[in-house]
Design an enzyme around this catalytic site. Structure first.
Site, short mmCIF file in Angstrom:
data_model
loop_
_atom_site.label_atom_id
_atom_site.label_comp_id
_atom_site.label_asym_id
_atom_site.label_seq_id
_atom_site.Cartn_x
_atom_site.Cartn_y
_atom_site.Cartn_z
N ASP A 57 -0.82 -1.34 -4.13
CA ASP A 57 -2.20 -1.52 -3.69
C ASP A 57 -2.81 -0.14 -3.40
O ASP A 57 -2.24 0.64 -2.64
CB ASP A 57 -2.16 -2.39 -2.42
CG ASP A 57 -3.52 -2.92 -2.02
OD1 ASP A 57 -4.38 -3.09 -2.90
OD2 ASP A 57 -3.69 -3.20 -0.81
N SER A 93 -5.68 -8.20 6.47
CA SER A 93 -6.04 -8.24 7.90
C SER A 93 -5.77 -9.59 8.55
O SER A 93 -5.37 -9.66 9.72
CB SER A 93 -7.53 -7.88 8.08
OG SER A 93 -7.76 -6.56 7.66
N HIS A 150 -11.41 -7.06 -3.16
CA HIS A 150 -10.66 -6.52 -2.02
C HIS A 150 -11.40 -6.88 -0.73
O HIS A 150 -12.54 -7.33 -0.76
CB HIS A 150 -10.57 -4.99 -2.14
CG HIS A 150 -9.53 -4.55 -3.10
ND1 HIS A 150 -8.37 -3.92 -2.71
CD2 HIS A 150 -9.46 -4.65 -4.45
CE1 HIS A 150 -7.65 -3.65 -3.78
NE2 HIS A 150 -8.28 -4.08 -4.85
N GLY A 151 -10.73 -6.64 0.38
CA GLY A 151 -11.40 -6.81 1.68
C GLY A 151 -11.90 -8.21 1.90
O GLY A 151 -12.98 -8.43 2.45
N ALA A 152 -11.07 -9.21 1.52
CA ALA A 152 -11.55 -10.59 1.53
C ALA A 152 -11.03 -11.42 2.71
O ALA A 152 -11.10 -12.64 2.67
CB ALA A 152 -11.17 -11.26 0.21
N GLU A 156 -10.65 0.50 -10.08
CA GLU A 156 -11.77 0.16 -9.18
C GLU A 156 -13.00 0.98 -9.51
O GLU A 156 -12.93 2.17 -9.79
CB GLU A 156 -11.38 0.39 -7.71
CG GLU A 156 -12.54 0.06 -6.77
CD GLU A 156 -12.13 -0.14 -5.31
OE1 GLU A 156 -10.94 -0.34 -5.03
OE2 GLU A 156 -13.03 -0.10 -4.46
N GLY A 215 -10.45 -4.26 6.63
CA GLY A 215 -10.35 -4.32 8.07
C GLY A 215 -11.04 -5.53 8.67
O GLY A 215 -11.45 -6.45 7.95
N SER A 245 0.85 -1.20 0.00
CA SER A 245 0.00 0.00 0.00
C SER A 245 0.89 1.24 0.00
O SER A 245 2.10 1.17 0.27
CB SER A 245 -0.90 0.00 1.24
OG SER A 245 -0.09 0.17 2.40
#
Ligand code: G3H
Ligand code: 13P
Ligand code: ZN
Length: 312
Positions: A86, A261, A215-217, A138, A184, A55
């Site tokens: 990212d 995360s 994302h966020g998986a 995105e 998160g 990131s």
């Protein structure tokens, strides 16, 4: 320097293979030596392709020279490892990563109005093309289901009616979409909440054979939370995306799955437990080794049981 000098590849062939054989390439974030090594060991042990994601804040934390020094030190010679920016939020940020030797960048214009997102993504694509670097874009705002009350559906989820125009106007190589995941540890209010597979299906129907990104998986393993909380931590009520839902998404053209995360939790749980069990220890290598082992274990499970990318 060009990424090819570092033994890296862009993501284009990776995604073609993933779509052809029905798996997802894991994108795991790193921000120090321990997280990088853990990812590389998990990928090596499972013979899985992997995207090393950095990131903007992780890049700042490591610094350009230390980051690229670690990549050189890793002596990567694989047709299956990409170095990816990212959530790049500006042309300059993407250009900076490409110039450093990244093989893939994400331009995240998801907060911008559609036309502005198209315009800025196109600019990044034009620059990246010169170096054969792949570009992820995105569309749709990735926010939590918890925001459903305060934001309209259109703001949260990717609108399937927009995707063809967006991809054809920008020529991006892959598209991150919003179908109910979020970044998160607090992704769902309760066990009943599900991803919007109806939206994913509409998008996949409109863009067959086009790489989609989730994302966020993170799964947010409850055993890691327990260990953290048993050893002085306080992370309460965190709930991730169940493996069954990620697997279903992967079967519907999601061919890159982003996880960060889960490794943060693995790292924290191992450090807390190791320090608690060994109060006399003050050699950081001991608890950092425990942390690396826990991250590698978590990622080997996700590669083999969720993304199905082992031996690919
Ligand atoms: O998608 C975001 C990643 O989890 C990275 O987060 O900016 O805190 O490094 P970060
Ligand atoms: P998680 O917070 O679910 O791990 O998502 C990570 C991510 O999407 C990085 O881009
Ligand atoms: Zn993300």
């Amino acid at each position: 320097m060009n990424y090819k000098d570092f033994g890296l590849v862009n993501t284009k062939k990776m995604f073609i293979n993933a779509m052809r054989h029905g798996y997802a390439v894991p994108a795991f974030n790193f921000y120090n030596l321990e997280t990088l090594k853990s990812i590389l060991v998990a990928a090596k042990n499972t013979k899985s392709p992997v995207i090393l994601a950095v990131s903007e804040s992780a890049l700042k934390y490591m610094g350009d020279d230390f980051l690229m020094g670690m990549i050189i030190g890793a002596k990567i010679k694989s047709k299956n490892i990409a170095l990816h920016l990212d959530h790049g939020h500006s042309f300059e940020s993407c250009k900076h990563a490409i110039d450093l030797g990244f093989s893939s960048v994400m331009f995240d214009g998801s907060e911008l109005p559609f036309a502005e997102n198209v315009k800025q993504t196109k600019r990044v694509v034009a620059y990246a093309k010169k170096f054969d670097v792949s570009v992820e874009a995105e569309l749709g705002t990735l926010s939590g289901i918890e925001d459903e009350d305060t934001k309209s559906e259109k703001h949260i989820y990717t609108d399937p009616l927009d995707v063809i125009e967006f991809v054809s106007k920008t020529s991006c190589d892959s598209l991150a979409i919003a179908i109910g995941t979020s970044h998160g540890a607090y992704k769902r209010k309760n066990e009943n909440e599900k991803l919007r597979f109806d939206i994913l299906k509409q998008i996949a129907d409109k863009l067959p054979n086009f790489p989609l990104v989730l994302h966020g998986a993170s799964e947010i393993p409850q055993n890691l939370l327990k260990t953290i909380n048993k050893n002085g931590g306080k992370i309460v009520g965190a709930l991730g995306i169940p493996a069954s839902q990620i697997k279903k998404a992967v079967s519907m053209n999601i061919c890159k799955v982003n996880v960060d995360s889960d490794a943060r939790l693995a790292f924290t749980s191992a450090v807390r437990e190791n320090l608690n069990k060994n109060p006399e220890n003050f050699d950081p290598r001991k608890f950092l080794t425990a942390a690396m082992n826990e991250i590698t274990k978590t990622y080997i499970y996700e590669i083999t049981k969720v993304m199905n990318s082992a031996h690919k």
